[in-house]
Design a protein around this motif. Structure first.
Motif, PDB file in Angstrom:
ATOM      1  N   GLN A   1       0.831  -1.211   0.000  1.00  0.00           N
ATOM      2  CA  GLN A   1       0.000   0.000   0.000  1.00  0.00           C
ATOM      3  C   GLN A   1       0.862   1.256   0.000  1.00  0.00           C
ATOM      4  N   ALA A   2       1.965   1.233   0.768  1.00  0.00           N
ATOM      5  CA  ALA A   2       2.859   2.386   0.801  1.00  0.00           C
ATOM      6  C   ALA A   2       3.433   2.659  -0.578  1.00  0.00           C
ATOM      7  N   LEU A   3       3.780   1.575  -1.326  1.00  0.00           N
ATOM      8  CA  LEU A   3       4.317   1.753  -2.675  1.00  0.00           C
ATOM      9  C   LEU A   3       3.244   2.277  -3.619  1.00  0.00           C
ATOM     10  N   ARG A   4       1.978   1.897  -3.424  1.00  0.00           N
ATOM     11  CA  ARG A   4       0.904   2.460  -4.238  1.00  0.00           C
ATOM     12  C   ARG A   4       0.812   3.979  -4.013  1.00  0.00           C
ATOM     13  N   ASN A   5       0.880   4.363  -2.746  1.00  0.00           N
ATOM     14  CA  ASN A   5       0.811   5.791  -2.423  1.00  0.00           C
ATOM     15  C   ASN A   5       1.982   6.538  -3.054  1.00  0.00           C
ATOM     16  N   ALA A   6       3.176   5.922  -2.967  1.00  0.00           N
ATOM     17  CA  ALA A   6       4.357   6.578  -3.512  1.00  0.00           C
ATOM     18  C   ALA A   6       4.248   6.723  -5.018  1.00  0.00           C
ATOM     19  N   ALA A   7       3.803   5.686  -5.707  1.00  0.00           N
ATOM     20  CA  ALA A   7       3.680   5.750  -7.161  1.00  0.00           C
ATOM     21  C   ALA A   7       2.650   6.805  -7.569  1.00  0.00           C
ATOM     22  N   ALA A   8       1.531   6.845  -6.829  1.00  0.00           N
ATOM     23  CA  ALA A   8       0.499   7.835  -7.157  1.00  0.00           C
ATOM     24  C   ALA A   8       1.026   9.252  -6.997  1.00  0.00           C
ATOM     25  N   HIS A   9       1.834   9.488  -5.954  1.00  0.00           N
ATOM     26  CA  HIS A   9       2.342  10.836  -5.701  1.00  0.00           C
ATOM     27  C   HIS A   9       3.482  11.186  -6.650  1.00  0.00           C
ATOM     28  N   VAL A  10       4.460  10.239  -6.825  1.00  0.00           N
ATOM     29  CA  VAL A  10       5.649  10.551  -7.619  1.00  0.00           C
ATOM     30  C   VAL A  10       5.299  10.715  -9.087  1.00  0.00           C
ATOM     31  N   LEU A  11       4.399   9.864  -9.599  1.00  0.00           N
ATOM     32  CA  LEU A  11       4.101   9.872 -11.032  1.00  0.00           C
ATOM     33  C   LEU A  11       2.870  10.700 -11.384  1.00  0.00           C
ATOM     34  N   GLU A  12       2.354  11.462 -10.375  1.00  0.00           N
ATOM     35  CA  GLU A  12       1.169  12.281 -10.618  1.00  0.00           C
ATOM     36  C   GLU A  12       1.488  13.374 -11.647  1.00  0.00           C
ATOM     37  N   ASP A  13       0.603  13.585 -12.574  1.00  0.00           N
ATOM     38  CA  ASP A  13       0.708  14.630 -13.597  1.00  0.00           C
ATOM     39  C   ASP A  13       1.905  14.436 -14.529  1.00  0.00           C
ATOM     40  N   THR A  14       2.458  13.183 -14.621  1.00  0.00           N
ATOM     41  CA  THR A  14       3.592  12.933 -15.534  1.00  0.00           C
ATOM     42  C   THR A  14       3.144  12.260 -16.820  1.00  0.00           C
ATOM     43  N   GLY A  15       1.953  11.714 -16.840  1.00  0.00           N
ATOM     44  CA  GLY A  15       1.504  10.961 -18.005  1.00  0.00           C
ATOM     45  C   GLY A  15       2.032   9.537 -18.043  1.00  0.00           C
ATOM     46  N   ILE A  16       2.773   9.139 -17.030  1.00  0.00           N
ATOM     47  CA  ILE A  16       3.336   7.769 -16.963  1.00  0.00           C
ATOM     48  C   ILE A  16       2.329   6.866 -16.250  1.00  0.00           C
ATOM     49  N   GLY A  17       1.898   5.803 -16.935  1.00  0.00           N
ATOM     50  CA  GLY A  17       1.037   4.833 -16.292  1.00  0.00           C
ATOM     51  C   GLY A  17       1.827   3.937 -15.350  1.00  0.00           C
ATOM     52  N   TRP A  18       1.148   3.423 -14.350  1.00  0.00           N
ATOM     53  CA  TRP A  18       1.870   2.588 -13.380  1.00  0.00           C
ATOM     54  C   TRP A  18       0.977   1.482 -12.836  1.00  0.00           C
ATOM     55  N   ALA A  19       1.629   0.455 -12.275  1.00  0.00           N
ATOM     56  CA  ALA A  19       0.914  -0.677 -11.659  1.00  0.00           C
ATOM     57  C   ALA A  19       1.777  -1.260 -10.555  1.00  0.00           C
ATOM     58  N   ILE A  20       1.106  -1.694  -9.507  1.00  0.00           N
ATOM     59  CA  ILE A  20       1.768  -2.398  -8.399  1.00  0.00           C
ATOM     60  C   ILE A  20       1.298  -3.847  -8.450  1.00  0.00           C
ATOM     61  N   GLU A  21       2.231  -4.803  -8.610  1.00  0.00           N
ATOM     62  CA  GLU A  21       1.894  -6.228  -8.721  1.00  0.00           C
ATOM     63  C   GLU A  21       2.460  -6.992  -7.532  1.00  0.00           C
ATOM     64  N   GLY A  22       1.698  -7.983  -7.097  1.00  0.00           N
ATOM     65  CA  GLY A  22       2.172  -8.855  -6.033  1.00  0.00           C
ATOM     66  C   GLY A  22       1.601  -8.480  -4.689  1.00  0.00           C
ATOM     67  N   GLU A  23       1.558  -9.445  -3.814  1.00  0.00           N
ATOM     68  CA  GLU A  23       1.098  -9.261  -2.442  1.00  0.00           C
ATOM     69  C   GLU A  23       2.060  -9.982  -1.505  1.00  0.00           C
ATOM     70  N   LEU A  24       2.108  -9.577  -0.260  1.00  0.00           N
ATOM     71  CA  LEU A  24       2.941 -10.219   0.757  1.00  0.00           C
ATOM     72  C   LEU A  24       2.037 -10.941   1.744  1.00  0.00           C
ATOM     73  N   GLU A  25       2.272 -12.237   1.908  1.00  0.00           N
ATOM     74  CA  GLU A  25       1.482 -12.974   2.894  1.00  0.00           C
ATOM     75  C   GLU A  25       1.801 -12.486   4.301  1.00  0.00           C
ATOM     76  N   GLU A  26       3.058 -12.134   4.533  1.00  0.00           N
ATOM     77  CA  GLU A  26       3.464 -11.644   5.840  1.00  0.00           C
ATOM     78  C   GLU A  26       4.378 -10.446   5.637  1.00  0.00           C
ATOM     79  N   GLU A  27       4.128  -9.419   6.390  1.00  0.00           N
ATOM     80  CA  GLU A  27       4.921  -8.207   6.260  1.00  0.00           C
ATOM     81  C   GLU A  27       6.273  -8.363   6.965  1.00  0.00           C
ATOM     82  N   PRO A  28       7.349  -7.796   6.386  1.00  0.00           N
ATOM     83  CA  PRO A  28       8.634  -7.807   7.072  1.00  0.00           C
ATOM     84  C   PRO A  28       8.628  -6.824   8.236  1.00  0.00           C
TER      85      PRO A  28
END
Length: 671
Positions: free
Chosen positions: A539-566
Motif C-alpha cells: 500500500q505504501a508503494l501504491r501511495n508513492a507511485a500515485a504521488h511521484v508519477l502524478e501529472d507525468t503521463g506515466i502509467g503505473w501498476a503495483i503487482e504482487g502481495e505479501l502474505e506476511e509483512e517484514p
C-alpha cells in the motif's frame, strides 16, 4: 610245430643267462659225421613225436623234415663242425639250441651234439620284467615332467598325451569336461611318423562324433579303460576329407581325481597292429590317473594362489582402507544389526570425538550408549529413512562416552552395509562430522544478524524521527511564516490597487515566489513522511507511485502481495529504495509505463521496478557525477543486509531489482 621266428647269437644266446633255462624241457641229440642220430635223450623227448630213443638211427633230414630252419642249422653243424647257438620262436613256445662239435682222441670232429631247451616261460618272465622296468621308468619320467609342469595346465596335458602316445598308442587325445559338460579337445599328439597331422584341426573344432561320445560315456560309466574298434568315418566329422582311413583300435580311459570326472584320455592305433594288452590298458589307466591328479593339483594350486593373491589384495585394500579411515578427520563407524546395535568399528577420529580410549574394546559400546536424549526423534527418522531408501543424511547429537552429559552436534550420512558376496546385512555405516565450530559460527552470525537488525532499526528510527522533526519544524514554523507573508502580501496588494501599478507587478512576482516556495516545502513534507511506518509495504508503494508519477503521463501498476509483512526497518528501507527508483523513472526514463513487483523470496522481500523507457547503460551501476540516486539505493539495500542491481529490462527500458532480508511482523496488513 609252425615256425614263427628265429634269432641267432654267439655264446649263450641273445636272450639271457643259460643257467636260467628250464632243464625239465631239455633234449640232447647226437649226430655222427654222416648225420645219423646216435643219441636222443632228455626230459623233453617225451613231448616229441618220436618219444625216448625213437629218433636213433634216423638221419637229421628225416627228423627235421618239417622244420626247415632247424634243418638248416643242423646241416651246418654236421657239415662244418662249427659250434654256435640258435633260437626258434613258435606260436606257443620258444626253443633255444646249442650246437657243439664232438671230437675223437686225436681231436678230429666225428659228430655234433645238440642241446635244446624250451625258454618260453623265461622269455615271458623277461618280457614282463622289461615291461615293468620300462613302465616304472616311464611313469617316473611322467611324474617328474608333471611335477615340473606344475601350474602350466597346457604343459601338463601335452606331457600326458606324449607319454600315452609313446608307451601305448600311435596317437593320443585328451578331452576335458565333467558330467553335463560338452567335452572339448585340450591336447592332441598325432603319430610320430607325421601321419594324422590333421587331428588337431579337425577334432579341436567340433564336438565329438556320436561313436566317440558313446565311447567316452561308456568309459566314464565303467570307471576304467574301454576298448573299441571304430571306423575313421565314425570318428571324424562328416565333412572331413580323411574319413576313409579305415578302422582304428581305440582305448578310452577316464581322467578322474578325488571322484571327480575331469575328462578322458583317448588312444588310437591301426587295426593292423595287435590289440591292446591288459598291461597296456593298465599303463594307460595309470597315465590317465597321474594326469588327472596333476590337473587337479594344478587347479587346486591355482585356486590356492588365486586365494593368496586375493588375500594379499584384500590385505592391501584393508591397509589402504585403514590408512584412509585413520587419516580421516571425520568419524567413520559401523554399527551392527539389531537388537544389540553394537559398534563394530570406529576410526581414531571417531574415538577422539566420542571420548573412547584408543585401546578400548569398541564392541563393548552400543549405539544406545551414544544416543542423546535430544536426538531420539532423529534416530527414529533415521531408522525410517534407512528402511525406505537405504540411506539417511542429516544432523544429530551424540553424547561422549567419557562425559555423558556432553552432547556433540554432528552432521553426515548413514547407509545400510551388507556382505559383498552373500549380501547378508552387516549393520549401518555412518560418516559424521563434528559441527560444533559451525554451530558456534552460526550462533555468532545470528547474534551479528540480530545486532545488524537492531542497528538498522535504530538507524531507521533515528532517520524517521529526524525526518518527522524536520517535517514538524517546516510545517509548524517555515510554512506558517510563509503563509503569513503570503497573506500580508495579499493585503498590501489590495492597498496599492489603483495607485502604483509598477509596485503591483513587483508584488505579484514576490507573492508567486512565496507560493512556489510553500509548494516545494509541502513536497518536502511528503518526501520526509514514511507511509510504510503505518501501513503495509504494498500500500505504501501504491501511495508513492500515485504521488511521484502524478501529472507525468506515466502509467503505473503495483503487482504482487505479501502474505506476511517484514519488520518495520525492512519495510522502510524497501519503501525508500523503491520510491527512489520511481523518482528516477519520472526524471530520466522517458517511459510510458512503470511496474513495481513485490514478492517474498529466500526468507526476504524481492522488489522490482521496471519501466519501458530509454533504458540504461548495462555497465552503469553507480550514479553519474552530481547524481546520488543509484549509489544511495545500493547503500540502503546493503546496509540492510541485502543486495541491489540495475540493468536493462526485458525488451526495452530499465529494471531495478533488490532483495532485503526480513522477518515477518504479525498483525500488519500487506495492502
Amino acid at each position: 610245430m609252425e615256425e614263427a621266428d628265429l634269432l641267432l647269437a654267439d655264446g649263450a644266446g641273445s636272450a639271457g643267462n643259460p643257467e636260467a633255462l628250464e632243464d625239465d624241457s631239455a633234449i640232447f641229440i647226437c649226430f655222427d659225421s654222416a648225420g645219423i642220430c646216435t643219441m636222443f635223450e632228455g626230459p623233453g623227448v617225451a613231448y616229441t613225436p618220436f618219444g625216448p630213443g625213437g629218433a636213433i638211427g634216423l638221419h637229421y633230414e628225416q627228423i627235421y623234415a618239417t622244420q626247415p630252419n632247424t634243418l638248416r642249422h643242423v646241416r651246418r653243424a654236421v657239415e662244418t663242425g662249427e659250434g654256435f647257438a640258435a633260437q626258434e620262436v613258435y606260436d606257443e613256445y620258444v626253443v633255444r639250441a646249442r650246437f657243439q662239435p664232438v671230437h675223437d682222441a686225436s681231436g678230429a670232429v666225428v659228430g655234433t651234439l645238440v642241446a635244446a631247451h624250451d625258454v618260453s616261460g623265461w622269455l615271458r618272465a623277461e618280457r614282463r620284467r622289461r615291461w615293468a622296468e620300462r613302465r616304472a621308468v616311464a611313469l617316473a619320467d611322467l611324474s617328474t615332467a608333471l611335477d615340473e609342469a606344475a601350474l602350466d595346465v597346457p604343459t601338463v596335458l601335452d606331457v600326458a598325451v606324449h607319454a600315452a602316445r609313446e608307451l601305448v598308442g600311435d596317437h593320443a587325445v585328451i578331452r576335458l569336461g565333467g558330467p553335463g559338460e560338452e567335452p572339448r579337445v585340450a591336447a592332441v599328439r598325432p603319430p610320430v611318423d607325421g601321419s594324422l597331422g590333421f587331428l588337431q584341426g579337425e577334432l579341436g573344432v567340433l564336438p565329438p562324433q556320436p561313436a566317440i561320445r558313446r565311447l567316452i560315456d561308456d568309459a566314464a560309466a565303467a570307471g576304467g579303460p574301454v576298448t573299441r574298434v571304430v571306423a575313421s568315418a565314425d570318428a571324424l566329422p562328416g565333412t572331413s576329407p580323411n574319413s576313409d582311413l579305415g578302422d582304428f583300435q581305440l582305448l578310452c580311459v577316464p581322467l578322474r581325481a578325488r571322484t571327480h570326472l575331469l575328462g578322458t584320455l583317448l588312444l588310437g592305433r591301426s587295426v593292423t597292429r595287435k590289440a591292446y594288452t591288459a598291461e597296456e590298458e593298465t599303463l594307460a589307466a595309470e597315465i590317465a590317473h597321474r594326469a588327472a591328479l596333476a590337473l587337479d593339483n594344478a587347479r587346486l594350486l591355482q585356486e590356492v594362489r588365486d586365494r593368496q593373491r586375493a588375500l594379499a589384495s584384500s590385505r592391501e585394500e584393508l591397509l589402504r582402507f585403514k590408512a584412509l579411515t585413520d587419516g580421516s578427520a571425520e568419524a567413520i563407524l559401523l554399527v551392527g544389526p539389531r537388537p544389540e546395535y553394537r559398534v563394530e568399528y570406529l576410526n581414531p577420529a571417531g574415538r577422539r570425538l566420542l571420548g573412547i580410549r584408543p585401546d578400548a574394546e569398541i564392541t563393548q559400546v552400543s549405539a544406545y550408549d551414544l544416543m542423546s536424549a535430544a536426538s531420539a526423534g532423529v534416530f527414529a527418522e533415521q531408522r525410517d529413512a534407512l528402511a525406505e531408501n537405504g540411506t539417511w543424511t542429516g544432523e544429530l547429537q551424540l553424547r561422549r562416552v567419557d562425559e555423558p552429559d556432553v552432547d556433540i552436534p554432528l552432521a553426515g550420512s548413514a547407509f545400510l552395509v551388507s556382505h559383498p558376496e552373500t549380501q547378508a546385512p552387516l549393520g549401518v555405516g555412518a560418516v559424521l562430522q563434528d559441527i560444533s565450530a559451525r554451530r558456534e559460527a552460526e550462533l555468532r552470525l545470528r547474534q551479528l544478524d540480530r545486532q545488524r537488525a537492531a542497528l538498522l532499526a535504530r538507524l531507521v528510527t533515528a532517520q524517521e524521527e529526524e525526518r518527522r522533526s524536520i517535517a514538524a519544524g517546516v510545517h509548524d514554523d517555515t510554512i506558517q511564516v510563509l503563509a503569513a507573508v503570503d497573506l500580508r502580501l495579499g493585503l498590501l496588494a489590495r492597498r496599492l490597487a489603483g495607485d502604483g501599478q509598477a509596485h503591483l507587478e513587483l508584488l505579484g512576482r514576490l507573492q508567486a515566489n512565496v507560493s512556489e516556495a510553500t509548494s516545494r516545502l509541502r513536497q518536502l513534507l511528503f518526501d520526509l513522511e514514511t507511509p510504510a511506518l503505518n501501513t503495509g509495504l504494498v500500500q505504501a508503494l501504491r501511495n508513492a507511485a500515485a504521488h511521484v508519477l502524478e501529472d507525468t503521463g506515466i502509467g503505473w501498476a503495483i503487482e504482487g502481495e505479501l502474505e506476511e509483512e517484514p519488520e518495520t526497518p525492512t519495510r522502510v528501507v524497501a519503501y525508500r529504495v523503491a520510491r527512489e527508483a520511481l523518482v528516477n523513472v519520472r526524471a530520466h526514463s522517458g517511459a510510458a509505463h512503470a511496474t513495481v513487483r513485490v514478492g517474498q523470496e529466500n526468507g526476504g522481500v524481492l522488489v522490482q521496478v521496471i519501466d519501458d523507457g530509454v533504458g540504461i547503460d548495462p555497465g552503469l551501476e553507480t550514479s553519474p557525477a552530481g547524481h546520488l540516486g543509484l549509489a544511495t539505493m545500493r547503500e540502503r539495500a546493503e546496509i540492510a543486509g541485502g543486495w541491489w542491481q540495475v540493468g536493462p529490462a526485458e525488451g526495452r527500458g530499465t529494471e531495478v531489482r533488490f532483495w532485503l532480508p526480513g522477518r515477518a511482523v504479525p498483525g500488519v496488513s500487506g495492502t
